[in-house]
Structure formats: C-alpha cells, structure tokens
Scaffold this active site. Sequence first.
Site, PDB file in Angstrom:
ATOM      1  N   ASN B 135       0.845  -1.200   0.000  1.00  0.00           N
ATOM      2  CA  ASN B 135       0.000   0.000   0.000  1.00  0.00           C
ATOM      3  C   ASN B 135       0.874   1.242   0.000  1.00  0.00           C
ATOM      4  O   ASN B 135       1.275   1.741   1.045  1.00  0.00           O
ATOM      5  CB  ASN B 135      -0.948  -0.029   1.210  1.00  0.00           C
ATOM      6  N   CYS B 138      -2.279   5.128   0.142  1.00  0.00           N
ATOM      7  CA  CYS B 138      -3.197   5.788   1.078  1.00  0.00           C
ATOM      8  C   CYS B 138      -2.751   7.241   1.308  1.00  0.00           C
ATOM      9  O   CYS B 138      -1.644   7.484   1.781  1.00  0.00           O
ATOM     10  CB  CYS B 138      -3.209   5.016   2.385  1.00  0.00           C
ATOM     11  N   CYS B 352     -28.280  22.111 -27.004  1.00  0.00           N
ATOM     12  CA  CYS B 352     -27.195  22.075 -27.981  1.00  0.00           C
ATOM     13  C   CYS B 352     -26.962  23.482 -28.531  1.00  0.00           C
ATOM     14  O   CYS B 352     -25.823  23.922 -28.680  1.00  0.00           O
ATOM     15  CB  CYS B 352     -27.510  21.096 -29.103  1.00  0.00           C
ATOM     16  N   CYS B 356     -23.536  25.703 -27.862  1.00  0.00           N
ATOM     17  CA  CYS B 356     -22.726  26.053 -29.020  1.00  0.00           C
ATOM     18  C   CYS B 356     -22.676  27.573 -29.200  1.00  0.00           C
ATOM     19  O   CYS B 356     -21.617  28.142 -29.467  1.00  0.00           O
ATOM     20  CB  CYS B 356     -23.297  25.386 -30.266  1.00  0.00           C
ATOM     21  N   CYS B 381     -19.628  24.335 -38.043  1.00  0.00           N
ATOM     22  CA  CYS B 381     -19.388  23.204 -37.136  1.00  0.00           C
ATOM     23  C   CYS B 381     -17.949  22.701 -37.256  1.00  0.00           C
ATOM     24  O   CYS B 381     -17.498  22.334 -38.340  1.00  0.00           O
ATOM     25  CB  CYS B 381     -20.359  22.063 -37.446  1.00  0.00           C
TER      26      CYS B 381
END
Lengths: 446, 435
Positions: B135, B138, B352, B356, B381
């Site tokens: 370990n 941690c 959308c 945009c 686009c």
Amino acid sequence: MGKAAKLQSQCAGKGGAIHFDDLHPCYSNHEARVEADRCYFCYDAPCMNACPTSIDIPLFIRQISTDNPKGAAKTIFEQNIMGGICARVCPTETLCEEACVRNDAEEKPVKIGHLQRFATDFFMDNVAAHPYERAASTGKKIAIVGAGPAGLACAHALSKEGHDVTVFEAREKSGGLNEYGIAAYKAVDDFAQKEVNFILDLGGISIENGKTLGRDMTLEDLSNSYDAVFLGMGLGGVQSLGLVGEEHPRVIDAARYIEDLRQASAKEELPQAKSVLVIGGGMTAVDVAIQSKLLGAEQVTIAYRRGQEQMNASSYEQELAQTHGVQISTWLQPKTILSDGDQLEGMVFNKTKLDGGKLVATDDEVTLSADLIFKAIGQNFITEPVTIDMALELESDRIKVDGNCKTNAKNIWAGGDCVAGGEDLTVASVEDGKIAAKNIHEFLSA
Amino acid sequence: MADLRSNFIGIKSPNPFWLASAPPTDKEYNVVRAYEAGWGGVVWKTLGEDPHLVNVNGPRYGAIHGADRRLLGLNNIELITDRPLQTNLQEIKRVKKDWPDRALVVSLMVPCEEQSWINILKLVEETEADGIELNFGCPHGMSERGMGSAVGQVPEYIEMVTRWCKQNTRMPVIVKLTPNITDIRKPAEAANRGGADAVSLINTINSIVSVDLDQMAPIPTVGGKGSHGGYCGPAVKPIALNMVAEIARTPELAELPISGIGGITTWRDAAEFLALGAGNLQVCTAAMTYGFKVVEEMIDGLSDWMDEKGYSSIDQISRKAVPNVSDWQHLNLNYIAKAKINQDLCIECGRCHIACEDTSHQAITNMVDGARKFEVIDEECVGCNLCVNVCPVEDCITMEQMTEGVDPRTNKPIDSSYANWTTHPNNPQRVDAAE
C-alpha cells in the site's frame, strides 16, 4: 405516520372550516429535489413561453435543485406575486406542463406546478420578510375596484413603484375567486387569505371591503379623485338557462354554491343531495361535481351540451372528476325542469348533434333524475356601473381594453374576467393586473 | 459462454472481480460474505505493525451526489486496519483454507525499514495467502507518518521497498500506486525496477468533497475540523482509466501486469479498464454503496457482452484498446466530422444551441423559418462533440464523418490521406515528410 409523511415539508394542511384534504399535498424536500433534477434547463424554455405571466421556470427549478427554495420563490414572485395560488389552480396541463419538452421525450412533463407550490409555500411559511421594498413615495393615488387576482396583482405592482393604492372590494373578504370561486380541495388552510396578507405586507395598499362600484361610489368619482383607476371586478351576473322553474330552490348557481361552501363552517348549512346534476362543461362544473361527491352525494352527473373534447375543463380536470366517481354525459341540452312542489325530480334534455358544424337539438329526449341541479354555465358582466356615468366602451358585453389593458377613458384601466377576451384563469388575470400596472406607472411617470 | 476465469500473475480466481483493500475486506465476516456473493477475490484491508492504530470516532466519509442522491464520489479518512495483527492473520489463514478457489491477497503497510517488512512478510506467508499488495497509495493519515502515499510519491522508495519484498518472500508482489503524483509512469517504472510482479491503481485521490458552510469546516467534520481524505467512486474513473492507459502504452512497461482500480461500478466500466490495459479489476465503492450483490451484474454483464462480441477469455479483452491510445500529435488532422441532429428524436430543449452559441462555435440554429428548430450549420461546425454531450436524448445528435466533397467550413476538399501535427505547416517544429 409514514416516513414520507414525516419528511413532508411544513406545508401540510391543517383543515379549514369544512375539512377537505389537499388535492395534491406539497412536495417534501427530497421529492422536490428529485423532480427538479428532471428539468433540462431548456434554452428559450417552451414552458416559460407558455406561462401567461412568463415565470422563469427553468431558473426557479434550478434554484430548487440547488437547495435554494427561497430564491426559487423570489424568481416566481418577480413575474407573478400570486404564484402560490396559481401553483394550486393553474391548469398546468394545458399551459407550462403541456409545453415541457419531457412530453416529447417520455410523455411525462416536469411537475412544474408542484415545484412552484413547493417554492412558494416554503417562502410564505418560512420567510418573515416580504420579498420587496416599496420605492420612495410618488404621492400618486390609485383606485382599484375588486380585490381579486387582477386587482391585487395590479395593486402590488403599483405600490412597489411607490404609488398609494386603495382597493375597493364589494365582498367581506378579499381574494376574489381565489377566496370565493375555487373548490375547497384546491386551496386548503385558508390559503387565499394568507396570500392576500402576504401581498399586503408590502405596504402602501389599503383595502376597503364592502364597497361596491355603482352603489358606494361611481366610476366618475374614482376617475376624478384618483390619478388612475384599475377595474378588476370580475363577473357579477349569473347566466340563465332560460327554462321554466329555474327559480326552484334546488336549482342552484354553482359559483354561488362553491362560494357558500368555502365560507360555511358545517356542511349542514348547505343543501344536501343524494343525486346531483351539474349543467355545464367548465372548471366550475367539475369543481362543484367533485365537491358534491366529497360531500356525500351518491350520484353526480355532469351534463354538457357538446362532446367531451369541447368541454372547457381540461382533460386532466375531466379525469379528476371521473376518478372521483362523477359521470360525464355529453350532447345533452336542457329542456324541462321536473319538480313536484318543493321536491326537485330531475331534468329532461334534448339530445344534440352537430349539423354542418352547428349544434342542433334533436327530438330525442333523455330524462335524468336529480334532487339538486347546479347551473355551471358561466357568469356575465354587469355593465351598469361602468356605463351609467362614464360610458366605457364595451365589446361582447365586457369592458373593451387595448394591449395595455387600457380602456377608452383617459385614466381607467381594466383587466381580468371583466374585460373582453378575459380567460377565466387566475394566472391570466394576474398578468392583466401586471400589464395595467406597468402602463399606469408609465402614465403617471410621464 | 465466455470464460471469466482469471489468472493474474499466477493468482487464480473464478472471475476477474476482486474487492480492493478497504473497509469491505477488513475482517473474516465481510470477506466470507463477499465470497458467498460471488466475488472472485479480495485484497485484505491493509495490515500494519502492532500496536494496531486507531481511527477517528466521528464521521469517516463524505460524498458527492448526483440526481436523487445517487452517490458519484466518496471520500474517506479511514486508516489501515485498526485490529490487532494476530487477529487479522488468524482470520486470513482460516478464510484461505475455507475458500481455496478464491484469490486472497494481503495489503501491507509498515515503516520504510527492511526489518519491518521482513517481519511481516514471514507472518503473512504463514497464512498461505496468494500474494501481497504494497500500500503505497493511502493519501491521508498514514502519509503523515511517512507511509502510504508518502512512499508512493518517491520512486526511489518504491523501488527500494519493492526489492526488499521480492528478496524476502516467495509470494507475488503487487505495488499499489497513488494517483497523487504528476506522472504515473515514474512510480510504475520504479516498481518495475524493484521487481514487482504487478502494479495496481489507482488508490484514492487527495480530496475535500465539500465544506459545511455552517461550521465552516471540511466534510466529514470531526469536532469542528476536517482533514483531507481519499476520493474514490464513479467520479474518479476517468482519472484512473488514463493512468492505467499511460502505463499500459509505455513500451518499457508493456509486460507489467496491471490490476485496474478506480470507480468500477458496472460491467462496462470493467470492460473499459481491461481494454485499456488492466489484467483484472478491483472494486470498492460500488460494493460500499450497494452491497456485495453488485458483482452479479458485473459478472453477467461482462459475460454477455463478451459472448455478443465473440470474446471467450479475459486475456482477449485485456489491452485491446491500448494500441489506439495516442498522443495528440498523432491524431489525424484530415479526419472531418460534423454534428447531425436527428429531428425525429429531438425534443427541442435547445441545450445544444445555447451551449454552441454561448460557449463554442455558433453552429446550431434555434429558429428555422420562424419556427423553433435546432439544426447544425455545417459552415460553422468544427465537429467538437459538445452538443452530443449536452443533449439529454441518447443518440439524437451524432458525429458524422465526411469522407468526400468539400468541408463547407474551410472550403477545402476532404483529404483521405493521414496527416498529423508533426508535419503540419503551422508547426514550427514540424518534420518534413520524407520525399
């Protein structure tokens, strides 16, 4: 008490004069958060555009989802100071919720009405301070006739601007149809009065109850003594069936009955019936039919002269009636009232049909028995007070106004059900009051 | 039917799903319940030296919730086991004897002194456990004492302790890595140099999940104060996936087996970890949220998906996506895609458009011929995929590749050849393509 009930927020009903359970108990915090999470926060939200008062619905729902119900309520009050009653009585299924994009997605709109109720109830139950402060006094005086939704919305908006408002209300209590015209199960806990007090908390508004236009003052008096006048007195007259025997004591005006019921302290004060017939097809017909059922009538039938689709009551209201055991009979036109002395026996109807788009009565007759008949065929406007001394222009027997709710008189505006085109909707009346207030303020500031 | 049996560095288990070293594997009672529920293996909660340490007696967890209080991220300030070493060892021995077909690995954390490791390795070997996990991850409490992530943040220490362990035990050694570093490849390389049989990652991420604004203290709040914790659950999955992939695609580490950990909640999460380089999987938060039964969905879902895709063993999935993890500079700049909105599926929420319009490329309408309508403007686009991600309707917006014609945004013809940044004319460091 179940866990859900324990989680219920503070707005559970305590019962009014005659106890009716709340039709839809207020959401708990968790229910509200879960429902609020369903809102997509749409761009140029269709729900907002469908609301006659243009409440910013996406914003207030988002405020609920971020654990800010107080802010949500303020967003609602910004557009509609009577958002509390509107959340209870608005036919949301034909307004905001019909426009919700979730209908397309899954046929289940966001429960906007319930969320609005959650926010406004939270505010009114938990926030001591009124959400607004009045602007500095302008010294202008405004008279408003009628302390219903239109009058109170107008009064609040004008007082906010610093004008001093006096409201003349014919009845003992203020609130208009919110107090007198809405079925008890839609506004439990004396909500209408609570909302009136909430509005008056702003200050600058005094209401004179028991003052009727045409009896205690004339329109000309008001026009001369005040800088501006707003008329929002609603409809005072009752439509008549035009049938012999209509004055029979068990042929009752539904609006009047709802009013008496709201004010009665025991149901024994009201006419009791086993078999009830309701003539009409609007919300009042549905309200009185359901309340009759709740009050113990065995048989309740709504008789409407056209088909179910033409009923003014929305499909949701119709369904509510039917799930309460109310029967809806359509294509029936009242013909004869049947009675034997004090004993009312029923009504004979002509069946109707559409003949080339026109409603015509046929020779077929139907007899429905009843020991109480409610007339819910609408109300009309009593024109005398606005035509005797001032000659306000009318249209379809109601006050004619322009897009600013302005009448033809130089300092008189009008809105709500008393104007031509009035929609018989609380929310539409509130919007009229708002529009008139804006125009009056502009007029006074000019 | 797909064979889900797992052989991870020689440790066999009936399926690749192990419970990670954490509260669910702290004692015999829990581990037996996990085996009964179908878990393929467990990594026993970290053992340390006696005297056993103690935990706070107030809240140990804080959380981030999504809609309807769905738990998305969990943080904890719990330390390693707070039970006596002997108690744990006796239980481990008994459990391994009773459940020989299940994997049982023991997590360890002792000070950075060789003798400490030699001592505990002997004790663990006697339990017949299948392996050990170091370990080094941690990030709270133990790190203040020079252990856990305090070791995992120093590659030299990782290499040193790993080597000690390899030299002093026959058991396979898994090194558990902390994500609280800059470059995960460095500690992985150190473990590899030290001779580790595998690495496991990620351990939890340093975190404060929220602040109690009344007490003005971090949550969880213990007596008015809060300490940073370790973050885990679905929210950390993307960070874990990247770190697993970073190691898997490093050529020098290609042979180093990886046990994938970090927010695995469903069969799909598991498949993704395997595809990016994990050889098996460790789960904690999903079990702590829903109980051990969740493994049934993971097993069934993975098996059904493998059948559907024609995979018959875990080995066939493991590392399958690694060759497709690329540096940005090698992405094909000639690949052109445009968003496409399926109008039959569109519910007209407008998200959308506003995403945009406000924050990207003004490439989606809100109105067409006077009516509310959302359409992609190909001329604007850039194919960024933001609209796809904000759309509430699955598959309503898709990215469609342009394979021919002219890109209306740049007015340049679609070029089917591959070209990347390394040769792009705008790149001052470009290498000219060979003539």
